[in-house]
Design a protein around this motif. Structure first.
Motif, PDB file in Angstrom:
ATOM      1  N   ARG A  58       2.185   5.436  -7.866  1.00 53.52           N
ATOM      2  CA  ARG A  58       1.209   5.882  -8.564  1.00 53.52           C
ATOM      3  C   ARG A  58       0.863   7.416  -8.342  1.00 53.52           C
ATOM      4  O   ARG A  58       0.023   8.098  -9.265  1.00 53.52           O
ATOM      5  CB  ARG A  58      -0.020   4.947  -8.330  1.00 53.52           C
ATOM      6  N   VAL A 106      -4.297   7.841  -4.375  1.00 57.34           N
ATOM      7  CA  VAL A 106      -4.744   6.868  -3.426  1.00 57.34           C
ATOM      8  C   VAL A 106      -6.509   6.553  -4.051  1.00 57.34           C
ATOM      9  O   VAL A 106      -7.071   7.460  -3.729  1.00 57.34           O
ATOM     10  CB  VAL A 106      -4.830   7.528  -2.004  1.00 57.34           C
ATOM     11  N   LEU A 157       2.603   1.473  -3.601  1.00 56.52           N
ATOM     12  CA  LEU A 157       1.829   1.783  -4.706  1.00 56.52           C
ATOM     13  C   LEU A 157       1.613   3.349  -4.563  1.00 56.52           C
ATOM     14  O   LEU A 157       1.336   3.898  -5.576  1.00 56.52           O
ATOM     15  CB  LEU A 157       0.486   0.900  -4.567  1.00 56.52           C
ATOM     16  N   LYS A 158       0.947   3.739  -3.381  1.00 60.05           N
ATOM     17  CA  LYS A 158       0.804   5.161  -3.142  1.00 60.05           C
ATOM     18  C   LYS A 158       1.826   6.159  -3.745  1.00 60.05           C
ATOM     19  O   LYS A 158       1.724   6.994  -4.317  1.00 60.05           O
ATOM     20  CB  LYS A 158       0.695   5.549  -1.694  1.00 60.05           C
ATOM     21  N   TRP A 175      -7.742   1.091  -6.642  1.00 64.31           N
ATOM     22  CA  TRP A 175      -6.617   0.019  -7.321  1.00 64.31           C
ATOM     23  C   TRP A 175      -5.501  -0.253  -6.296  1.00 64.31           C
ATOM     24  O   TRP A 175      -5.112  -1.164  -6.309  1.00 64.31           O
ATOM     25  CB  TRP A 175      -6.168   0.881  -8.453  1.00 64.31           C
ATOM     26  N   ASN A 176      -5.349   0.789  -5.531  1.00 62.24           N
ATOM     27  CA  ASN A 176      -4.273   0.580  -4.289  1.00 62.24           C
ATOM     28  C   ASN A 176      -4.318  -0.614  -3.440  1.00 62.24           C
ATOM     29  O   ASN A 176      -3.683  -1.836  -3.498  1.00 62.24           O
ATOM     30  CB  ASN A 176      -3.881   1.674  -3.540  1.00 62.24           C
ATOM     31  N   LEU A 200       0.994  -1.094  -0.164  1.00 65.66           N
ATOM     32  CA  LEU A 200       0.091  -0.020  -0.076  1.00 65.66           C
ATOM     33  C   LEU A 200       0.899   1.212  -0.006  1.00 65.66           C
ATOM     34  O   LEU A 200       0.562   2.168  -0.670  1.00 65.66           O
ATOM     35  CB  LEU A 200      -0.916  -0.113   1.275  1.00 65.66           C
ATOM     36  N   CYS A 201       2.133   1.273   0.896  1.00 65.78           N
ATOM     37  CA  CYS A 201       2.930   2.214   0.859  1.00 65.78           C
ATOM     38  C   CYS A 201       3.562   2.503  -0.346  1.00 65.78           C
ATOM     39  O   CYS A 201       3.598   3.606  -1.070  1.00 65.78           O
ATOM     40  CB  CYS A 201       3.693   2.139   2.121  1.00 65.78           C
ATOM     41  N   ALA A 257      -2.545  -4.265  -3.868  1.00 64.28           N
ATOM     42  CA  ALA A 257      -1.664  -4.513  -2.696  1.00 64.28           C
ATOM     43  C   ALA A 257      -2.109  -6.028  -2.073  1.00 64.28           C
ATOM     44  O   ALA A 257      -1.295  -6.909  -1.700  1.00 64.28           O
ATOM     45  CB  ALA A 257      -1.859  -3.625  -1.507  1.00 64.28           C
TER      46      ALA A 257
END
Length: 204
Positions: A108, A111, A104-105, A114-115, A101-102, A119
């Motif tokens: 990308r 938020v 991908l944020k 999709w995150n 999550l961290c 994840a």
């Protein structure tokens, strides 16, 4: 700026309210994302073991009593090994998901839905810690839940509506499939479930 013991910091709340941009990882945890995920893993292990005790212990006591009497040391050691893998699986799943999550944020720079979806998909790699039989059980448990979630999402957006008596149809269909394999190809049914079916339905 970080989350204190009472919850979100005042600065963080203002950032969310004013929509000033993407929150930083430091708003959620101290240190690097990898370090925070590792700490989360260590925190989850002592919490997860209670959850898996009945999942492993009850089938063990019901279906493996004779095996324990015949080969106690080997049977108990294998059971404990499988139990430890299950505890590590669920703890590692959450830790990987938190780390993803961290990342991908940050990759990308947004938020959105999709995150967590990506994840969770990445965290599924932790499932390989489980034995093949357990992986199948978990997949069979999760798949109907995913269909239920998809149905509720479609219903919420107005694409579908409730069908009266639909659950009865699904129950009948599922029992029909189980009964077919029970009578014509019982090798396709897991041995523990097959034992239960034989106790209720008989061998004929």
């Amino acid at each position: 700026m970080s989350i204190n013991n009472r919850g979100l910091s005042k600065e963080f709340q203002e950032r969310i309210i004013n929509d000033l941009g993407i929150v930083e990882c430091s708003d959620f945890h101290d240190g690097t994302c990898l370090y925070a995920s590792f700490i989360r893993l260590l925190q989850l292990i002592p919490k997860s073991y209670k959850y898996y005790i009945p999942i492993h212990l009850i089938p063990f006591l019901i279906f493996k009593r004779k095996r324990v009497m015949q080969r106690p040391l080997k049977t108990i050691s294998v059971a404990f090994y499988n139990y430890a893998k299950s505890v590590l699986f669920v703890s590692l799943y959450v830790a990987i998901c938190k780390y993803a999550l961290c990342k991908l944020k940050n990759i990308r720079h947004k938020v959105d839905g999709w995150n967590p979806a990506l994840a969770a998909s990445a965290a599924c790699s932790a499932l390989f810690l489980e034995s093949e039989g357990r992986r199948q059980e978990i997949a069979l448990f999760i798949f109907p839940k995913s269909l239920e979630t998809a149905w509720r999402l479609l219903k919420k957006r107005g694409y579908v509506t409730n069908i009266k008596g639909w659950e009865l149809f699904l129950f009948g269909l599922a029992m029909g499939i189980i009964n077919y394999f029970y009578h014509y190809d019982d090798a396709a049914i897991k041995s523990t479930y097959l034992t239960i079916f034989k106790n209720f339905w008989g061998k004929d």
